[in-house]
Design a protein around this motif. Structure first.
Motif, PDB file in Angstrom:
ATOM      1  N   TYR A  32       0.812  -1.212   0.000  1.00 18.42           N
ATOM      2  CA  TYR A  32       0.000   0.000   0.000  1.00 18.42           C
ATOM      3  C   TYR A  32       0.845   1.261   0.000  1.00 18.42           C
ATOM      4  O   TYR A  32       2.019   1.258   0.375  1.00 18.42           O
ATOM      5  N   ALA A  33       0.211   2.351  -0.431  1.00 20.07           N
ATOM      6  CA  ALA A  33       0.792   3.662  -0.195  1.00 20.07           C
ATOM      7  C   ALA A  33       0.763   3.945   1.308  1.00 20.07           C
ATOM      8  O   ALA A  33      -0.264   3.757   1.959  1.00 20.07           O
ATOM      9  N   ILE A  34       1.890   4.386   1.843  1.00 22.36           N
ATOM     10  CA  ILE A  34       2.026   4.643   3.266  1.00 22.36           C
ATOM     11  C   ILE A  34       2.369   6.110   3.473  1.00 22.36           C
ATOM     12  O   ILE A  34       3.327   6.617   2.875  1.00 22.36           O
ATOM     13  N   GLY A  35       1.600   6.771   4.317  1.00 20.47           N
ATOM     14  CA  GLY A  35       1.786   8.193   4.553  1.00 20.47           C
ATOM     15  C   GLY A  35       2.132   8.516   5.986  1.00 20.47           C
ATOM     16  O   GLY A  35       1.861   7.739   6.910  1.00 20.47           O
ATOM     17  N   TRP A  36       2.755   9.663   6.144  1.00 15.49           N
ATOM     18  CA  TRP A  36       2.944  10.284   7.448  1.00 15.49           C
ATOM     19  C   TRP A  36       2.159  11.590   7.464  1.00 15.49           C
ATOM     20  O   TRP A  36       2.222  12.369   6.504  1.00 15.49           O
ATOM     21  N   VAL A  48       2.418  14.942   5.456  1.00 18.42           N
ATOM     22  CA  VAL A  48       3.829  15.300   5.474  1.00 18.42           C
ATOM     23  C   VAL A  48       4.605  14.591   4.377  1.00 18.42           C
ATOM     24  O   VAL A  48       5.440  15.193   3.695  1.00 18.42           O
ATOM     25  N   SER A  49       4.347  13.304   4.210  1.00 22.94           N
ATOM     26  CA  SER A  49       5.119  12.497   3.280  1.00 22.94           C
ATOM     27  C   SER A  49       4.342  11.255   2.900  1.00 22.94           C
ATOM     28  O   SER A  49       3.393  10.868   3.581  1.00 22.94           O
ATOM     29  N   CYS A  50       4.759  10.625   1.811  1.00 18.01           N
ATOM     30  CA  CYS A  50       4.138   9.386   1.357  1.00 18.01           C
ATOM     31  C   CYS A  50       5.165   8.577   0.592  1.00 18.01           C
ATOM     32  O   CYS A  50       6.019   9.154  -0.098  1.00 18.01           O
ATOM     33  N   ILE A  51       5.087   7.257   0.710  1.00 18.54           N
ATOM     34  CA  ILE A  51       5.947   6.374  -0.060  1.00 18.54           C
ATOM     35  C   ILE A  51       5.076   5.364  -0.797  1.00 18.54           C
ATOM     36  O   ILE A  51       4.177   4.750  -0.210  1.00 18.54           O
ATOM     37  N   SER A  52       5.326   5.208  -2.096  1.00 16.14           N
ATOM     38  CA  SER A  52       4.539   4.319  -2.939  1.00 16.14           C
ATOM     39  C   SER A  52       5.093   2.903  -2.891  1.00 16.14           C
ATOM     40  O   SER A  52       6.303   2.688  -2.848  1.00 16.14           O
ATOM     41  N   SER A  53       4.190   1.924  -2.924  1.00 16.41           N
ATOM     42  CA  SER A  53       4.616   0.532  -2.948  1.00 16.41           C
ATOM     43  C   SER A  53       4.989   0.063  -4.342  1.00 16.41           C
ATOM     44  O   SER A  53       5.649  -0.966  -4.485  1.00 16.41           O
ATOM     45  N   ARG A 102      -4.743   2.405  -2.676  1.00 14.98           N
ATOM     46  CA  ARG A 102      -3.688   2.811  -3.595  1.00 14.98           C
ATOM     47  C   ARG A 102      -2.377   2.104  -3.314  1.00 14.98           C
ATOM     48  O   ARG A 102      -2.057   1.830  -2.151  1.00 14.98           O
ATOM     49  N   ARG A 103      -1.616   1.855  -4.347  1.00 16.92           N
ATOM     50  CA  ARG A 103      -0.225   1.477  -4.239  1.00 16.92           C
ATOM     51  C   ARG A 103       0.686   2.664  -4.520  1.00 16.92           C
ATOM     52  O   ARG A 103       1.775   2.771  -3.945  1.00 16.92           O
ATOM     53  N   ARG A 104       0.252   3.544  -5.419  1.00 17.27           N
ATOM     54  CA  ARG A 104       1.014   4.730  -5.763  1.00 17.27           C
ATOM     55  C   ARG A 104       0.417   5.927  -5.057  1.00 17.27           C
ATOM     56  O   ARG A 104      -0.790   6.137  -5.067  1.00 17.27           O
TER      57      ARG A 104
END
Length: 127
Positions: A32-36, A48-53, A102-104
């Motif tokens: 999954y897309a992971i956010g802060w 603040v930020s997000c990283i795509s899987s 979402r993944r992206r």
């Protein structure tokens, strides 16, 4: 049982660094897309930020670009937020969150899209 447990918050002087961690269980954050997010007193929750899987690409709010780094360790099922050159205006409760649709990443992050949330950890930056 789904859990997303945060750690690493605390008190730090201006210019210092902290690393926040969120350890997932009951789901694989790599899917999954992971956010802060963060929420300062009297303000709404801010992405603040997000990283795509999909490819590990990252996004950052303008206020933290060049200072914060999001990363993850899939073997540990843990996402991190490395915070450098901290400023008093970074003071907030920080939350990790997983977006199951979402993944992206879409950025700015859409709070309503995030399903699993950490309990929040306080970051206080003194001047």
């Amino acid at each position: 049982q789904v859990q997303f447990v945060e750690s690493g918050g605390g008190l730090v002087q201006s210019g210092g660094s902290l690393r926040l961690s969120c350890a997932a269980s009951g789901f694989f954050l790599d899917y999954y897309a992971i956010g802060w997010f963060r929420q300062a007193p009297g303000k709404g929750r801010e992405g603040v930020s997000c990283i795509s899987s999909t490819d590990g690409s990252t996004n950052y709010a303008d206020s933290v670009k060049g200072r914060f780094i999001i990363s993850k360790d899939n073997a540990k099922n843990t996402v991190y937020l490395q915070m450098n050159s901290l400023k008093p205006e970074d003071t907030a409760v920080y939350y990790c969150a997983a977006n199951l649709m979402r993944r992206r990443c879409v950025f700015p992050s859409r709070e309503s899209e995030y399903d699993y949330w950490g309990q929040g950890t306080q970051v206080t930056v003194s001047s």
